[in-house]
Structure formats: C-alpha cells, structure tokens
Design an enzyme around this catalytic site. Structure first.
Site, PDB file in Angstrom:
ATOM      1  N   HIS A  12       0.836  -1.212   0.000  1.00 22.34           N
ATOM      2  CA  HIS A  12       0.000   0.000   0.000  1.00 22.34           C
ATOM      3  C   HIS A  12       0.864   1.252   0.000  1.00 22.34           C
ATOM      4  O   HIS A  12       2.033   1.218   0.362  1.00 22.34           O
ATOM      5  CB  HIS A  12      -0.971   0.029   1.192  1.00 22.34           C
ATOM      6  CG  HIS A  12      -0.304  -0.193   2.517  1.00 22.34           C
ATOM      7  ND1 HIS A  12       0.179   0.817   3.275  1.00 22.34           N
ATOM      8  CD2 HIS A  12      -0.026  -1.326   3.208  1.00 22.34           C
ATOM      9  CE1 HIS A  12       0.706   0.330   4.382  1.00 22.34           C
ATOM     10  NE2 HIS A  12       0.611  -0.967   4.372  1.00 22.34           N
ATOM     11  N   HIS A 134      12.143   3.267   7.895  1.00 24.33           N
ATOM     12  CA  HIS A 134      11.213   3.989   8.791  1.00 24.33           C
ATOM     13  C   HIS A 134      11.996   4.757   9.864  1.00 24.33           C
ATOM     14  O   HIS A 134      11.680   5.913  10.177  1.00 24.33           O
ATOM     15  CB  HIS A 134      10.292   2.998   9.498  1.00 24.33           C
ATOM     16  CG  HIS A 134       9.003   2.681   8.786  1.00 24.33           C
ATOM     17  ND1 HIS A 134       8.144   3.644   8.299  1.00 24.33           N
ATOM     18  CD2 HIS A 134       8.407   1.480   8.522  1.00 24.33           C
ATOM     19  CE1 HIS A 134       7.078   3.053   7.758  1.00 24.33           C
ATOM     20  NE2 HIS A 134       7.213   1.748   7.874  1.00 24.33           N
ATOM     21  N   ASP A 153       4.799  -1.113  12.976  1.00 27.43           N
ATOM     22  CA  ASP A 153       3.919  -1.145  11.804  1.00 27.43           C
ATOM     23  C   ASP A 153       3.279  -2.522  11.677  1.00 27.43           C
ATOM     24  O   ASP A 153       3.366  -3.336  12.616  1.00 27.43           O
ATOM     25  CB  ASP A 153       4.672  -0.719  10.535  1.00 27.43           C
ATOM     26  CG  ASP A 153       5.795  -1.662  10.135  1.00 27.43           C
ATOM     27  OD1 ASP A 153       5.969  -2.696  10.808  1.00 27.43           O
ATOM     28  OD2 ASP A 153       6.474  -1.358   9.137  1.00 27.43           O
ATOM     29  N   ASP A 329       3.727   3.668   5.238  1.00 31.35           N
ATOM     30  CA  ASP A 329       4.795   3.245   4.334  1.00 31.35           C
ATOM     31  C   ASP A 329       5.164   4.279   3.278  1.00 31.35           C
ATOM     32  O   ASP A 329       6.267   4.201   2.715  1.00 31.35           O
ATOM     33  CB  ASP A 329       4.428   1.913   3.678  1.00 31.35           C
ATOM     34  CG  ASP A 329       4.627   0.758   4.636  1.00 31.35           C
ATOM     35  OD1 ASP A 329       5.129   1.012   5.749  1.00 31.35           O
ATOM     36  OD2 ASP A 329       4.292  -0.385   4.285  1.00 31.35           O
ATOM     37  N   ARG A 410      -2.304  13.779   5.969  1.00 35.58           N
ATOM     38  CA  ARG A 410      -3.078  14.914   6.488  1.00 35.58           C
ATOM     39  C   ARG A 410      -3.061  16.118   5.550  1.00 35.58           C
ATOM     40  O   ARG A 410      -2.034  16.429   4.953  1.00 35.58           O
ATOM     41  CB  ARG A 410      -2.497  15.335   7.848  1.00 35.58           C
ATOM     42  CG  ARG A 410      -2.772  14.325   8.908  1.00 35.58           C
ATOM     43  CD  ARG A 410      -4.233  14.424   9.314  1.00 35.58           C
ATOM     44  NE  ARG A 410      -4.695  13.229   9.962  1.00 35.58           N
ATOM     45  CZ  ARG A 410      -5.793  12.557   9.605  1.00 35.58           C
ATOM     46  NH1 ARG A 410      -6.518  12.935   8.591  1.00 35.58           N
ATOM     47  NH2 ARG A 410      -6.172  11.504  10.267  1.00 35.58           N
ATOM     48  N   ALA A 411      -4.191  16.800   5.473  1.00 37.31           N
ATOM     49  CA  ALA A 411      -4.254  18.093   4.795  1.00 37.31           C
ATOM     50  C   ALA A 411      -3.871  19.151   5.820  1.00 37.31           C
ATOM     51  O   ALA A 411      -4.436  19.196   6.915  1.00 37.31           O
ATOM     52  CB  ALA A 411      -5.657  18.343   4.281  1.00 37.31           C
ATOM     53  N   ARG A 490      -7.255  16.932  17.574  1.00 39.86           N
ATOM     54  CA  ARG A 490      -6.001  16.547  16.909  1.00 39.86           C
ATOM     55  C   ARG A 490      -5.507  17.781  16.167  1.00 39.86           C
ATOM     56  O   ARG A 490      -5.801  17.985  14.998  1.00 39.86           O
ATOM     57  CB  ARG A 490      -6.275  15.369  15.961  1.00 39.86           C
ATOM     58  CG  ARG A 490      -5.076  14.844  15.229  1.00 39.86           C
ATOM     59  CD  ARG A 490      -5.405  13.523  14.550  1.00 39.86           C
ATOM     60  NE  ARG A 490      -6.721  13.484  13.926  1.00 39.86           N
ATOM     61  CZ  ARG A 490      -7.008  14.038  12.754  1.00 39.86           C
ATOM     62  NH1 ARG A 490      -6.085  14.668  12.093  1.00 39.86           N
ATOM     63  NH2 ARG A 490      -8.229  13.945  12.254  1.00 39.86           N
ATOM     64  N   SER A 522      -9.409  17.138   5.167  1.00 41.93           N
ATOM     65  CA  SER A 522      -8.745  16.973   3.878  1.00 41.93           C
ATOM     66  C   SER A 522      -9.705  17.214   2.710  1.00 41.93           C
ATOM     67  O   SER A 522     -10.905  16.916   2.802  1.00 41.93           O
ATOM     68  CB  SER A 522      -8.126  15.591   3.782  1.00 41.93           C
ATOM     69  OG  SER A 522      -9.073  14.604   4.071  1.00 41.93           O
TER      70      SER A 522
HETATM   71 FE   LIG Z   1       5.968  -0.119   7.346  1.00 40.81          FE
END
Ligand SMILES: [Fe+2]
Length: 558
Positions: A12, A134, A153, A329, A410-411, A490, A522
């Site tokens: 993904h 990462h 993850d 990712d 995120r926007a 948030r 968003s």
């Molecule tokens: Fe990952």
C-alpha cells in the site's frame, strides 16, 4: 548526489521522493497522481513528478533506494512462521505468500519495472531494510542529536516493532520484534473485523473508541502484561478455520460493512484502542530504558495513532517527541533516500522537519486555465486569506487549494476543506454535505501556534496533526465542532514563518470572530485520494456541498 527514495512492495501507499545532497526536495504518494487511494502499484507517476521537479533525467540519478529488502528474506521468514505454527499452515496462506514472492521476484523487487518505464540507468540500486528506512524517516527529520527511535507497523520483511538509538547522525539497532507479533497487524485485523478497510480505516476505529465502554476482554488476542506486548496472531487468524474465525468465535460475528454501529462494536473499538495504547506505551518505556534517551522519534503505520501519541507525549516518559508525519509506508521513501549517508560509517543529515509541503503546486496561470476550460465564473482575489476568513465567519464551507501539496495523510492548509469551528452543527454539516463520512469521526482544528496554549492542555507545537491533546475545558464550548466526545482534538499548530498564507487566514478569522481556530479536513470526498490538481479540486467542489472554493488567487462560488 541525487537520490530517489521509493516505497514499493505491492502492499500500500507507493510513493517517491527526491533528495539532492542530503536535502529533501520533493515527495509525493502515487495515489494523489493516479487517483487510486492507497495505490500500491509501481510509483511511476510519482517518480516522474520527482524528476520533473528536480529537473533531472533518470540517467542523472546516483542512487535509487527502495524502502524494502528484496522479496527473499520476507518469504523465508513467512515459510518459517508457517512451518513453526506462528502462522496457520493453510493452503491459502501458502499460496498467498508464494504468489507474492514470485511476483516480486519476477519484478526484481521493482527494478525491472523501473527500467521498463525509465530505461537503463547508471544509478546504484539499493534495498534498505524496511524498519531501518522507517527509523531514518523519523530520526533524520527530527532535529534531535540523541533519540530513542521506535518503529511499529504491520510488518516489514520480517520486522513488526523495532527500537533504535539515534546518536550523532547514526542509528544503532537495539531490538526487533518479528512479525506476526505485530501491533499493526492486530489493529488492522480488528479494523477489518469491525467492517472497515484494513490499512486504511484505522482512523475510524480510533474515532469510534471513545464512544465505547471498557466491557470487552481481548486477552486471547493481545497480551499487554508481558512487556512490551504479545500479539496472538494464531487466535486472530483463527487457527486456519477461516479468516477471523477466532475473533468471531470469541466476540461474535463480524460487522457487515456499512451496517449499523451498535454498542458491541463501540466497546470492541474501545478495547482495541486501549490495548494498543498500553502496548505502545510499553514499547516506548522499553526504548527509553534501553537507549537512556528521552527524546523520542516514532514511525511506522502504528505511529499514525494520534490518540496514543498524545498520551505518550504527556506521559512523562519522554521530554520531546517527533512523529514522522508520513509515518505509514509512504514515508519509507524519505528514510530510504538518506540511507546512502550511512555508508562507511557516515552520518545522516539531521534537520528538523517543520512542514510537509513537499508535493506539486500549480500557479495562477494553470488554475485560471482550468477555470476557463470548464467555463466557470470566478473572481480574482487580491487577498485570498481575507476573503476566505470572511466566508468562514459567515458559516460557509470552503475548499482551500494553495501552494505545494502535503506529503503524508493529512491536509495541512494546502489541500483542505475549511469551516467554522465555533458552530456546534458544523461537524454534522460537513459530514453530511461534503465528506459523506461516518457520524462519529471527529474533525481537527488548525490554530495559530501562539494561541495553542490558550486552547489546548498539550501539543502546543503540533504542526502535523499527529498528536491529540485535550481541549481546555473552558474552551470546549468555544470550538465544539473540533472537540471530540472525550474532550480531545487533533490539532495543527500553524506558524507564520512556515505557512504565512494559512496563518494570515487564521489571523483574519480571529479579527472577525475573536477565535484563531478553524476546522480543517482533507480536500477529498469519502473514499477518494486528496485532490492534487485544480481539476481534481473543481470536480470535488462541484460534487459536494461546499459553498465556495478559494483556489490560488481566485474565488469560485455556487
Ligand atoms: Fe511499514
């Protein structure tokens, strides 16, 4: 040295970024360009956009860095898990694992596809271990000299959670917990159990959790008393008696997607979120103890859990926290691209990431061309911030399309839908008219950084909307539409120096209303990727209940 960083492994969020001499120039996820949400295909459009931005030809690249190892190590690990009983030894599991391996092997883990689209190149190709990529994406963009670095993850090739110590530009590996002992897998499995899309809709479970009660026991699936945690993957898989059979046997039937949410679903969401928070806290505590560092860097899809991040930030366990905003990712492209700096005992560049405006932008000429193409009536603006603030103060729901697109989920004021946070009905209005999404999902506030302390109990430096904070009790009724049922929000704190135009909008809104806070969500419809081009923005604007669109220096109204 020009380096291309890539996320590609057919899972993904394929993405690409380009780095010149250690400086990140540009990054974009394939989904924004292909318009396929979480697009997992080879990021050829993203690579093309990177090259165009850097005005580089493929044969000028020095390094091409994938944020994954080749397919072999993961395949061997999966076979070992199947053989040892760590994963149920079923026909389907063996087939899925083998087909995936053969597909990636045939593609030479992406190299063959790269050559097909971009030709032979002289660049060195390297495959960076997923969790290292990462870890770099968190540490090298944190600005911390010393840091405990935690990656959590679903899985890398074999990794699920890892701890690193960042020190003077280097990363020392501390420990790895292998898949399937995976918090990401645990959370995404329950996301699917609750009728949502795994690796995509975990936000929905997090948003639903505060509506639940502590009535569900998940001990069969996750043990948070064994430090840092143990995920009982076999119980989640159901020992081969069909996917999720273990979960349905213990907790009742799976929720049918789009069916009604009842108390059982809410209570399960509560239990999943609660267990995840405890486990994450355990991992962070362990990382701090083992590294003796109280600066924390987080990455990996689990680090998108803003609720847990907010609790970690205020736990007293850490002094400072940096969460890579592209924690999922897509962000491994950023880390992989810097991996060559670690060669021969080298050091990573380390510059605090203060914004995520790393994507493409469109100037007024390109925007006006689109407006004329579609024969739309529009008004040129001298001061888009002032116009937008005026409309917002009058209760209008606004599309806001400005500058370079954000990288990460995120926007943050480039591709946003904005509304008045003071209106208690606004949450429902935006949900019903624009976002067409579930009633329980909260909206987030953008606020002037200077005012954050007045409105929030913590997270007063939160440029990426990746930490939740409690809204001060006396302010909850002032900004009800961005205050969640548990009093949390948030936030995105906006700095004048970082995004002057968006800051001016907040400032103008404050001049009119006395409140320097707006609702920011968003710019996309439910299930779609965030808009990329002016055409995407116009199409989304006219397919929804937005009242006006401020796009570059133009206003479009309905
Ligand atoms: Fe990952």
């Amino acid at each position: 040295m020009i380096t291309l960083g890539l996320n590609y492994n057919r899972k993904h969020d394929s993405s690409a970024c380009i780095v010149r001499d250690g400086e990140l120039l540009f990054a974009v996820a394939e989904e924004r360009l292909s318009r396929i949400k979480h697009d997992n295909s080879f990021p050829r459009l993203a690579i093309r956009a990177c090259l165009d931005f850097a005005r580089a030809r493929p044969d000028q690249l020095d390094e091409i860095c994938f944020g994954w190892t080749t397919a072999g190590p993961g395949f061997r690990h999966d076979l070992k898990c199947l053989a040892s009983g760590g994963l149920p030894l079923t026909y389907l599991n063996v087939l899925t694992t083998s087909v995936y391996f053969l597909s990636m092997w045939h593609q030479q883990s992406g190299v063959r596809v790269f050559r097909r689209w971009f030709g032979e190149v002289k660049a060195r190709v390297r495959f960076v271990e997923h969790h290292l990529a990462h870890a770099i994406s968190a540490y090298a963009y944190s600005g911390f000299e010393d840091a405990a670095v935690v990656v959590m993850d679903g899985r890398g090739a074999w990794e699920a959670t890892s701890i690193w110590r960042g020190i003077n530009g280097r990363l020392e590996h501390v420990l790895t917990i292998p898949f399937p002992d995976s918090l990401g897998f645990f959370y995404s499995a329950f996301t699917e159990y609750l009728g949502f899309q795994p690796n995509s809709d975990e936000w929905k479970v997090m948003g639903l959790a505060p509506y639940g009660q502590p009535k569900i026991e998940l001990g069969a699936f996750i043990d948070t008393k064994t430090v840092p945690y143990r995920v009982h993957a076999k119980h989640i898989f159901g020992n081969g008696r069909g996917q999720f059979s273990g979960m349905s046997a213990a907790l009742g039937p799976l929720r049918v997607p789009e069916s009604e949410i009842d108390d059982r679903h809410k209570n399960i969401a509560f239990a999943v979120q609660d267990a995840c928070e405890i486990a994450m806290m355990n991992v962070v505590r362990m990382a701090v103890e083992k590294t003796h560092c109280r600066n924390l860097c987080l990455a990996g899809g689990v680090a998108l859990n803003s609720k847990a991040n907010g609790k970690i930030a205020t736990s007293g366990l850490v002094d400072k926290i940096f969460v890579q905003p592209a924690a999922s990712d897509d962000g491994v492209a950023l880390g992989a691209a810097l991996a060559p700096h670690l060669d021969r005992g080298g050091r990573l560049p380390n510059k605090a990431m203060r914004h995520a405006y790393l994507g493409p932008e469109f100037d007024d000429a390109a925007i006006e061309t689109a407006l004329r193409t579609y024969k739309l009536r529009y008004t040129p603006l001298n001061n888009p911030a002032e116009t937008a603030a005026e409309l917002l103060a009058h209760g209008k729901i606004l599309g806001w399309f400005q500058g370079r697109m954000e990288f990460g989920p995120r926007a943050l004021g480039s591709r946003s839908i904005l509304a008045d946070a003071r209106d208690p009905e606004m949450n429902a209005k935006v949900n019903n008219a624009v976002k067409f999404r579930e009633w329980w999902r909260p909206f987030a506030p953008s606020l002037k950084k200077g005012a954050a302390g007045e409105y929030l109990e913590s997270a007063t430096d939160s440029p990426f909307m990746i930490l939740t904070a409690q809204v001060r009790p006396e302010k909850r009724s002032v900004i009800p539409s961005v205050t969640h049922v548990d009093g949390s929000a948030r936030p995105q704190t906006v700095e004048k120096e970082i995004n002057p135009l968006y800051w001016r909008l907040l400032d103008e809104f404050e001049k009119r209303t006395g409140v320097p806070v707006i609702m920011n969500t968003s710019f996309n419809l439910r299930g779609e990727a965030i808009v990329h081009t002016p055409t995407d923005a116009l199409r989304t604007f006219f397919s929804s209940g937005m009242d006006a669109l401020v796009i570059g220096n133009f206003l479009v109204e309905k």
